[in-house]
Design an enzyme around this catalytic site. Structure first.
Site, PDB file in Angstrom:
ATOM      1  N   LYS A   1      48.411  35.295  42.841  1.00  0.00           N
ATOM      2  CA  LYS A   1      47.903  36.104  43.565  1.00  0.00           C
ATOM      3  C   LYS A   1      46.578  35.414  44.135  1.00  0.00           C
ATOM      4  O   LYS A   1      45.919  35.116  43.163  1.00  0.00           O
ATOM      5  CB  LYS A   1      47.587  37.396  42.812  1.00  0.00           C
ATOM      6  CG  LYS A   1      46.812  38.302  43.586  1.00  0.00           C
ATOM      7  CD  LYS A   1      46.116  39.421  42.636  1.00  0.00           C
ATOM      8  CE  LYS A   1      45.008  40.351  43.482  1.00  0.00           C
ATOM      9  NZ  LYS A   1      44.769  41.508  42.572  1.00  0.00           N
TER      10      LYS A   1
ATOM     11  N   THR B   1      41.606  46.271  39.070  1.00  0.00           N
ATOM     12  CA  THR B   1      41.437  47.594  39.700  1.00  0.00           C
ATOM     13  C   THR B   1      41.429  48.687  38.511  1.00  0.00           C
ATOM     14  O   THR B   1      41.094  49.631  38.605  1.00  0.00           O
ATOM     15  CB  THR B   1      42.277  47.865  40.700  1.00  0.00           C
ATOM     16  OG1 THR B   1      42.364  46.814  41.698  1.00  0.00           O
ATOM     17  CG2 THR B   1      42.236  49.050  41.490  1.00  0.00           C
TER      18      THR B   1
ATOM     19  N   TYR C   1      46.218  34.189  38.917  1.00  0.00           N
ATOM     20  CA  TYR C   1      45.358  35.139  39.782  1.00  0.00           C
ATOM     21  C   TYR C   1      44.070  34.113  40.255  1.00  0.00           C
ATOM     22  O   TYR C   1      43.234  33.966  39.005  1.00  0.00           O
ATOM     23  CB  TYR C   1      45.138  36.556  38.995  1.00  0.00           C
ATOM     24  CG  TYR C   1      44.144  37.367  39.716  1.00  0.00           C
ATOM     25  CD1 TYR C   1      44.184  37.058  41.118  1.00  0.00           C
ATOM     26  CD2 TYR C   1      43.491  38.575  39.204  1.00  0.00           C
ATOM     27  CE1 TYR C   1      43.182  38.195  41.818  1.00  0.00           C
ATOM     28  CE2 TYR C   1      42.731  39.384  39.743  1.00  0.00           C
ATOM     29  CZ  TYR C   1      42.563  39.279  40.947  1.00  0.00           C
ATOM     30  OH  TYR C   1      41.700  40.000  41.628  1.00  0.00           O
TER      31      TYR C   1
END
Length: 289
Positions: A160, A45, A132
């Protein structure tokens, strides 16, 4: 153990494409004022793929300097193990509380390659490493068996999970050792995943609605599922719209409108299309306010 509401923040840019330090500091304060538990600078992001090494470290250092209470989990992944180690060491030196490390993208390593990649990073730093898994960006999946194997490695403290595979995530939750966090990487699945035992979320939406995400996560943690899913339903149109084009294009548009940077992106990311700008404008009036 990391958990609760964790915001994967944008990297605000000025119109000329340079990093907007003032906007980044204000964004960190906005997150903390609304009760988030941790902040992730320089994740997907945060346009980490478009940041130079120096910019990457600058953004992490700014966030570390600005926070008063929230933990800082620095994005520090790479498809090159040596580069991921260098980024992780530098983030640790900058004062990050932990590392979020994306699985090697493009090269499509074997499960053994993924295991050794993370094992090498974890052995190179003294702060917690969060795996992740996001197959939609990396073109490879960290299987539940590999995750559980990695959960036994010293220094690897969680994952995650953005595979979207609830059964895979359930297997990790049920088989993990004590102290290994499982975090949702998909806002729209967060309530469902917390019902099966996940500890929280690494959220895109909490950039713009941190107060609502904190409310939803707190309801989940207290087992108030009716309240949690009520907030989920309120936010679901936003969750979906934030991926109407490649993330972080939509959230950068929203945050620019809210005054956190100009909304500018770096190529090859391009500005939000006219039709989707109208969609986001409508949601800002109804949901974000």
């Amino acid at each position: 153990m990391f958990g609760g509401t964790i915001t994967a923040i944008i990297t605000p840019f000025r119109k000329d494409g340079s990093m907007d330090e003032d906007a980044l500091r204000r964004l960190v304060t906005f997150q903390e004022e609304n009760g988030v538990d941790a902040i992730v600078p320089c994740g997907s992001t945060g346009e980490s793929a478009m940041l130079s090494f120096d910019e990457h470290m600058k953004a992490i250092s700014i966030v570390v300097d600005q926070v008063k209470k929230a933990k800082v989990i620095a994005g520090a992944g790479s498809n090159s193990t040596s580069e991921a180690v260098a980024l992780s060491k530098s983030a640790e030196d900058a004062g990050a509380d932990g590392i979020l490390s994306i699985s090697p993208y493009y090269v499509k390593p074997t499960q053994e390659g993924i295991f050794r990649h993370y094992e090498k990073i974890a052995s190179s730093i003294g702060i917690p490493l969060i795996l992740y898994n996001v197959p939609g960006r990396t073109a490879s999946n960290i299987t539940s068996d590999t995750t559980l194997r990695l959960s036994e490695v010293s220094g690897i403290d969680g994952i995650k999970e953005a595979s979207g595979d609830v059964e895979q995530i359930r297997k990790i939750v049920n088989g993990r050792p004590k102290g290994f966090s499982v975090l949702s990487g998909d806002d729209s699945l967060t309530c469902t995943l917390m019902q099966i035992g996940c500890e929280g979320t690494v959220s895109v939406a909490s950039n713009c609605v941190p107060h609502m995400m904190v409310r939803m996560i707190d309801s989940c943690k207290k087992g108030k599922w009716d309240d949690a899913f009520k907030t989920h339903e309120e936010l679901l149109p936003l969750f979906r719209a934030l991926f109407c084009e490649t993330s972080p294009i939509p959230i950068k548009y929203v945050m620019g409108k809210m005054g956190y940077g100009s909304g500018a992106l770096r190529l090859p990311l391009t500005e939000l299309s006219e039709g989707n700008r109208a969609l986001m404008d409508g949601l800002m009036r109804k949901v974000i306010q």
